[in-house]
Design a protein around this motif. Sequence first.
Motif, mmCIF file in Angstrom:
data_model
loop_
_atom_site.group_PDB
_atom_site.id
_atom_site.type_symbol
_atom_site.label_atom_id
_atom_site.label_comp_id
_atom_site.label_asym_id
_atom_site.label_seq_id
_atom_site.Cartn_x
_atom_site.Cartn_y
_atom_site.Cartn_z
ATOM 1 N N LYS A 75 1.103 4.152 -3.136
ATOM 2 C CA LYS A 75 0.956 5.605 -2.966
ATOM 3 C C LYS A 75 2.189 6.338 -3.479
ATOM 4 C CE LYS A 75 -2.172 5.160 0.988
ATOM 5 N NZ LYS A 75 -2.368 5.420 2.436
ATOM 6 N N GLN B 68 0.833 -1.206 0.000
ATOM 7 C CA GLN B 68 0.000 0.000 0.000
ATOM 8 C C GLN B 68 0.866 1.255 0.000
ATOM 9 O OE1 GLN B 68 -3.122 -0.015 2.954
ATOM 10 N NE2 GLN B 68 -3.565 -2.191 2.659
ATOM 11 N N GLU B 69 1.990 1.226 0.729
ATOM 12 C CA GLU B 69 2.881 2.386 0.754
ATOM 13 C C GLU B 69 3.550 2.584 -0.599
ATOM 14 O OE1 GLU B 69 2.854 -0.075 2.922
ATOM 15 O OE2 GLU B 69 1.912 0.959 4.626
ATOM 16 N N GLU B 70 3.966 1.485 -1.243
ATOM 17 C CA GLU B 70 4.593 1.593 -2.560
ATOM 18 C C GLU B 70 3.598 2.087 -3.606
ATOM 19 O OE1 GLU B 70 8.041 -1.902 -2.309
ATOM 20 O OE2 GLU B 70 6.024 -2.371 -3.036
#
Length: 469
Positions: A185, A181-183
Amino acid sequence: MSPRKPNNESSIYFGSDGWWHGRVTMGVKNDGSPDRRHRRAKTEPEIKRKVKELERQRDEGRATKAGRAPTVAKWMETYLTDIASLKLKPRSLDDYWSKTRNDIIPGVGQHRIDKLQPEHLERMYRAMLDAGHAPSHVVKVHRILSRALKIAHRRRMVSENVATLVDPPSVDETEANPFTQEESKAFLEAAAKRPTFMRWIVGVGMGFRQGETLGLRWPYVDLEAELFHPKWQLQRLTWRHGCDDPHACGERLHHFEPCPPNCTTHKNYKRGCPKPCTKTCTKHASACPDRKEGGLTFTRPKTKKSQNPVPIPPVFIPFLRDHKAQQEAMRAAAGELWQEHHVVFSRPDGRPLDPRQDYEEFKELLAEAGIDDRRLYDGSRHTAGTILNELGVDMPTIMEILRHTQISQTRRYVKGRSHLSKDAMRRMGEFFVPAPPAPDPGPDCGPTETRTETLDTRAARSLRRRRIR
């Protein structure tokens, strides 16, 4: 004098050449004449066995047709030109031709299809693996050849499909490597600086394939109902000759000798020097003045399920409206240079985005976002399926969003996360071994209303009696 044998009865006799001969009537040929098959052997028991075997094939309807069977090379050309081309998609047909020219014909092309043995295929597969081909490539070659021989068996050109007697190499499934999820974004933050931002929103946020995204057109976008209708996809197809003599058409481009070491002619080719042409080469169709059916083309998706409508997240609607307004301004600025294709994601002159440039931009965005290298599919389809699973969406719903025909295919697209597994096992452990009760604060602390209620149970009173004793 021996009596005359009935019509269509087999005959066995000893010839003047020292061999036993047998002749079996199988039916009639195309011209109406009798189809008599001949067998010979050194001994009478052996010729009787061969005649009975031929009669059994005739009676069971498994006998091959009369005449000489073609070679594998000739049959593959007939199969791909007249049979497979009626059913396969253009890209699939190109892939069949490529593997036939480069692997099947050099490996077993000179064998007659009725003389082909399992050992021939096994040696070809072994040679392909030793040459560095991936097991998945060998399996694809096996399936193409097996399908062609299946058609030949169905038409009684061979008595058996020998490819079914061979086990192809085992293939390890490619492990998916989706964005976290961080990648995701970080990737979209990097894409926000580019004019193609909405293309990556659709690709990563909705799991569209590259061809579906680049082939999306405004008549199939319903902003009011918030639906995408992926009825078309953009693909780069191989050019085909439109002239009468394809070999002569590409004469100036033929090269029959391999390139010398340190070749400077093809130094900028990403795949290295091209292979030498065959003596009957017809592959230079891109230079044909009458070329056809090639280049960037809108084609239908492979399955009907792929054309199912996909809901658009409501937060994407304002972005899509702004993107459409920017495209209208771009059309006005281009004027007469604008080429109308009604695509959602276009170049400044209205043409669709080039898939090759799109792929290179994906790699650039990975570097800008600080994400390690991975496949385009990992950053779109696999990422969308995995994040939907992390958000608690069930598998049947994910299957509908990704438009898969089988839920087993969806499970291969969804990769489990370690933190979700840890949380699941924590809850499993608490189910079997409940957490220890809170320590007793002592008599000085006044009981709360909740503590009084929870301790006033049969188990609590029993515990207090045991402590008193």
